[in-house]
Scaffold this motif. Structure first.
Motif, PDB file in Angstrom:
ATOM      1  N   HIS A  91       0.831  -1.207   0.000  1.00  0.00           N
ATOM      2  CA  HIS A  91       0.000   0.000   0.000  1.00  0.00           C
ATOM      3  C   HIS A  91       0.864   1.256   0.000  1.00  0.00           C
ATOM      4  CE1 HIS A  91      -1.709   3.278   2.530  1.00  0.00           C
ATOM      5  NE2 HIS A  91      -2.644   3.209   1.617  1.00  0.00           N
ATOM      6  N   ARG A  95       0.778   4.048  -2.850  1.00  0.00           N
ATOM      7  CA  ARG A  95       0.300   5.370  -2.418  1.00  0.00           C
ATOM      8  C   ARG A  95       1.398   6.419  -2.601  1.00  0.00           C
ATOM      9  NH1 ARG A  95      -3.647   7.722   1.706  1.00  0.00           N
ATOM     10  NH2 ARG A  95      -2.608   9.641   2.309  1.00  0.00           N
ATOM     11  N   ARG A 287     -13.251  -2.933   7.630  1.00  0.00           N
ATOM     12  CA  ARG A 287     -11.965  -3.618   7.743  1.00  0.00           C
ATOM     13  C   ARG A 287     -12.205  -5.093   8.054  1.00  0.00           C
ATOM     14  NH1 ARG A 287     -10.689   0.610   5.719  1.00  0.00           N
ATOM     15  NH2 ARG A 287      -9.260   2.160   6.586  1.00  0.00           N
ATOM     16  N   SER A 339     -11.654   9.224   6.480  1.00  0.00           N
ATOM     17  CA  SER A 339     -10.956   8.146   7.160  1.00  0.00           C
ATOM     18  C   SER A 339      -9.843   8.739   8.045  1.00  0.00           C
ATOM     19  CB  SER A 339     -10.418   7.120   6.144  1.00  0.00           C
ATOM     20  OG  SER A 339      -9.907   5.988   6.799  1.00  0.00           O
ATOM     21  N   HIS A 343      -4.745   5.059   5.469  1.00  0.00           N
ATOM     22  CA  HIS A 343      -5.595   5.194   4.275  1.00  0.00           C
ATOM     23  C   HIS A 343      -6.289   6.554   4.201  1.00  0.00           C
ATOM     24  CE1 HIS A 343      -5.210   1.175   2.604  1.00  0.00           C
ATOM     25  NE2 HIS A 343      -5.159   0.741   3.856  1.00  0.00           N
ATOM     26  N   CYS A 345      -7.739   9.780   3.176  1.00  0.00           N
ATOM     27  CA  CYS A 345      -8.020  10.116   1.772  1.00  0.00           C
ATOM     28  C   CYS A 345      -6.889  10.940   1.146  1.00  0.00           C
ATOM     29  CB  CYS A 345      -9.339  10.905   1.712  1.00  0.00           C
ATOM     30  SG  CYS A 345      -9.704  11.519   0.069  1.00  0.00           S
TER      31      CYS A 345
HETATM   32  C1  HEM Z   1     -15.564  14.891  -0.026  1.00  0.00           C
HETATM   33  C2  HEM Z   1     -14.925  14.089  -0.860  1.00  0.00           C
HETATM   34  C3  HEM Z   1     -14.235  12.815  -0.455  1.00  0.00           C
HETATM   35  C4  HEM Z   1     -14.535  11.942   0.557  1.00  0.00           C
HETATM   36  C5  HEM Z   1     -15.673  12.039   1.561  1.00  0.00           C
HETATM   37  C6  HEM Z   1     -13.544  10.882   0.504  1.00  0.00           C
HETATM   38  C7  HEM Z   1     -13.499   9.825   1.402  1.00  0.00           C
HETATM   39  C8  HEM Z   1     -12.485   8.875   1.421  1.00  0.00           C
HETATM   40  C9  HEM Z   1     -12.375   7.831   2.413  1.00  0.00           C
HETATM   41  C10 HEM Z   1     -13.346   7.617   3.557  1.00  0.00           C
HETATM   42  C11 HEM Z   1     -11.249   7.111   2.108  1.00  0.00           C
HETATM   43  C12 HEM Z   1     -10.627   5.972   2.895  1.00  0.00           C
HETATM   44  C13 HEM Z   1     -11.405   4.680   2.944  1.00  0.00           C
HETATM   45  C14 HEM Z   1     -10.772   3.732   3.919  1.00  0.00           C
HETATM   46  O1  HEM Z   1     -10.125   4.120   4.916  1.00  0.00           O
HETATM   47  O2  HEM Z   1     -10.960   2.523   3.721  1.00  0.00           O
HETATM   48  C15 HEM Z   1     -10.675   7.691   0.926  1.00  0.00           C
HETATM   49  C16 HEM Z   1      -9.535   7.214   0.290  1.00  0.00           C
HETATM   50  C17 HEM Z   1      -9.057   7.696  -0.897  1.00  0.00           C
HETATM   51  N1  HEM Z   1      -9.526   8.800  -1.581  1.00  0.00           N
HETATM   52 FE1  HEM Z   1     -11.023  10.014  -0.993  1.00  0.00          FE
HETATM   53  N2  HEM Z   1     -12.711  11.111  -0.548  1.00  0.00           N
HETATM   54  C18 HEM Z   1     -13.072  12.290  -1.155  1.00  0.00           C
HETATM   55  C19 HEM Z   1     -12.463  12.883  -2.239  1.00  0.00           C
HETATM   56  C20 HEM Z   1     -11.392  12.360  -2.930  1.00  0.00           C
HETATM   57  C21 HEM Z   1     -10.766  12.971  -4.089  1.00  0.00           C
HETATM   58  C22 HEM Z   1     -11.159  14.321  -4.691  1.00  0.00           C
HETATM   59  C23 HEM Z   1      -9.796  12.109  -4.513  1.00  0.00           C
HETATM   60  C24 HEM Z   1      -8.855  12.216  -5.699  1.00  0.00           C
HETATM   61  C25 HEM Z   1      -9.087  12.944  -6.764  1.00  0.00           C
HETATM   62  C26 HEM Z   1      -9.778  10.980  -3.607  1.00  0.00           C
HETATM   63  C27 HEM Z   1      -8.897   9.908  -3.695  1.00  0.00           C
HETATM   64  C28 HEM Z   1      -8.768   8.932  -2.721  1.00  0.00           C
HETATM   65  C29 HEM Z   1      -7.763   7.884  -2.784  1.00  0.00           C
HETATM   66  C30 HEM Z   1      -6.729   7.685  -3.890  1.00  0.00           C
HETATM   67  C31 HEM Z   1      -7.947   7.109  -1.634  1.00  0.00           C
HETATM   68  C32 HEM Z   1      -7.136   5.873  -1.201  1.00  0.00           C
HETATM   69  C33 HEM Z   1      -6.142   6.269  -0.125  1.00  0.00           C
HETATM   70  C34 HEM Z   1      -5.413   5.088   0.497  1.00  0.00           C
HETATM   71  O3  HEM Z   1      -5.981   3.992   0.589  1.00  0.00           O
HETATM   72  O4  HEM Z   1      -4.244   5.261   0.905  1.00  0.00           O
HETATM   73  N3  HEM Z   1     -10.761  11.166  -2.660  1.00  0.00           N
HETATM   74  N4  HEM Z   1     -11.430   8.771   0.526  1.00  0.00           N
END
Ligand code: HEM
Length: 395
Positions: A91, A95, A287, A339, A343, A345
């Motif tokens: 990861h 990442r 999880r 989160s 992980h 976001c």
């Molecule tokens: C209000 C908007 C957003 C919310 C509420 C949100 C929420 C989340 C959450 C809850 C996770 C983690 C899930 C977990 O822990 O299992 C996550 C991971 C991620 N999000 Fe967002 N997200 C948002 C916007 C975005 C945007 C704009 C992008 C990219 C353009 C993005 C890209 C990612 C990526 C790549 C991950 C994976 C991170 C990792 O696993 O290390 N997200 N997001």
């Protein structure tokens, strides 16, 4: 005769809870802080401290079998590079590579273009007394921002938007077809990009060498690159559009706060954070439990699915004073909308920027006045995100 209230019940498929979850969340925190649903066979945590524990103990709680209830239960094969559903060390490798797209410099550099895009979207509804805030404005913004982020030529933005929206609110089959269409689209884009390199980060990702989890020095495969782009697009579009919808709804419900914001736009950053706390677009994530763990005297056995309910933890009175009150001056500190921990976001800074600019533009265009037609508003049919499908507003 004494009657006792039925025990609290929660699952992410229950449409009545989805429509109005906060009383159920309060009961979960108070009466069943480690809740077990025996029909779906999962445990759920809803208090701030318990959610924090699940998201920080990386030995006991794994993402590598999926990061939502249905993915973990379906025991699906996770494509390599879908790092939201991977554990460290792989990861961290994936990442680390993708995070090059998300440096403060590249995100802040997008601000003028996001502002121009918001202006264009609000121009398109100027003069209409009534429109659907979701379809006519909110869903059109985030995919185009991702297209900018990954350097897609302007002429292809509309096509990505079309494809990305096939994956939403649809049956599993249609969603899967949408994801494979998106993968095909990005595959073609990367092939084109290899022949048309620039000095941007996408071109660097295509050519650079890195050390993978086995210690091998190599280039990224096309498949890994495609998976990264699909992940970023699917994680960042629907969620951010939903957040914009919540901003329109919550501010319409709080006209005093809205007036304050219209008078002083410097307060918008705090207001955006409070919208994200009080109505998080993330509805649940999950999880896999890798060893027996104990919560509040109950053992959650190895092999269980544990569900995290960000909307419940964000309103835990044990942590946030007057947690149900919308307060644009609150400095909430940690919230679980994006989160927490490894992980957290990757797109949070970008989402916050889009939300801030979206709110500023809305306040400027509508003179700080709009109303929502709650009767005609329709919620989404989703289980991972929570928000509106249609949000009719009148200005
Ligand atoms: C209000 C908007 C957003 C919310 C509420 C949100 C929420 C989340 C959450 C809850 C996770 C983690 C899930 C977990 O822990 O299992 C996550 C991971 C991620 N999000 Fe967002 N997200 C948002 C916007 C975005 C945007 C704009 C992008 C990219 C353009 C993005 C890209 C990612 C990526 C790549 C991950 C994976 C991170 C990792 O696993 O290390 N997200 N997001």
């Amino acid at each position: 005769m004494t009657t006792t209230a039925p025990a609290v019940a929660y699952d992410m498929y229950d449409r009545a809870i989805y429509a109005s979850p906060y009383e159920t969340y309060r009961r979960l925190r108070d009466e069943a802080p480690i809740y077990y649903n025996d029909s779906y066979d999962f445990h759920a945590v809803s208090r701030f401290d318990d959610v924090l524990r699940v998201l920080t103990d990386r030995d006991a709680f794994l993402s590598g079998r999926g990061s939502t209830y249905s993915n973990i239960k379906a025991d699906v094969q996770i494509p390599e590079g879908l790092f939201v559903a991977e554990d460290d060390p792989i990861h961290a490798v994936h990442r680390g590579l993708v995070s090059r797209l998300f440096t403060p410099r590249s995100i802040n550099g997008l601000e003028p273009r996001i502002r121009a895009l918001c202006d264009e979207m609000f121009d398109s509804v100027a003069g209409l007394g009534r429109f659907d805030f979701m379809k006519d404005v909110a869903v059109k913004i985030p995919v185009r921002v991702i297209a900018m982020l990954v350097g897609l030529p302007e002429s292809d933005h509309a096509e990505l938007h079309e494809i990305a929206h096939q994956t939403e609110n649809s049956t599993q089959e249609v969603a899967l077809a949408g994801i494979s269409a998106m993968a095909g689209f990005f595959d073609e884009y990367l092939a084109w990009r290899e022949g048309h390199p620039t000095d941007d980060i996408m071109s660097q990702l295509l050519t650079m060498e890195f050390e993978d989890q086995t210690g091998t020095i190599r280039h990224l495969s096309r498949q890994e690159m495609v998976t990264f782009l699909v992940l970023v697009t699917s994680a960042g579009s629907d969620t951010t559009a939903t957040a914009l919808g919540w901003a329109a709804k919550v501010l319409a419900d709080h006209p005093d706060s809205r007036r304050e914001l219209a008078d002083d736009l410097s307060l918008v950053t705090g207001a955006a954070e409070e919208v994200l706390r009080i109505e998080p677009p993330s509805y649940h994530f999950a999880r896999y439990v890798a060893r027996d763990v104990e919560f509040h005297g109950t053992t959650v056995p190895e092999g269980s699915v544990i569900v995290v309910v960000p909307g419940a933890a964000n309103r835990d009175e044990r942590h946030f004073p007057e947690a149900d009150r919308f307060d644009i001056g609150r400095k909430p500190g940690t919230i679980f909308t994006f989160s927490f921990g490894t992980h957290f976001c990757l797109g949070a800074a970008l989402a916050r920027l889009e939300l801030r600019i979206g709110i500023e533009t809305m306040l400027q265009r509508f003179g700080g006045q709009w109303t929502v037609d709650e009767e005609q508003a329709v919620m989404r049919e989703a289980v991972n995100t929570r928000g509106y499908e249609h949000l009719p507003v009148e200005v």
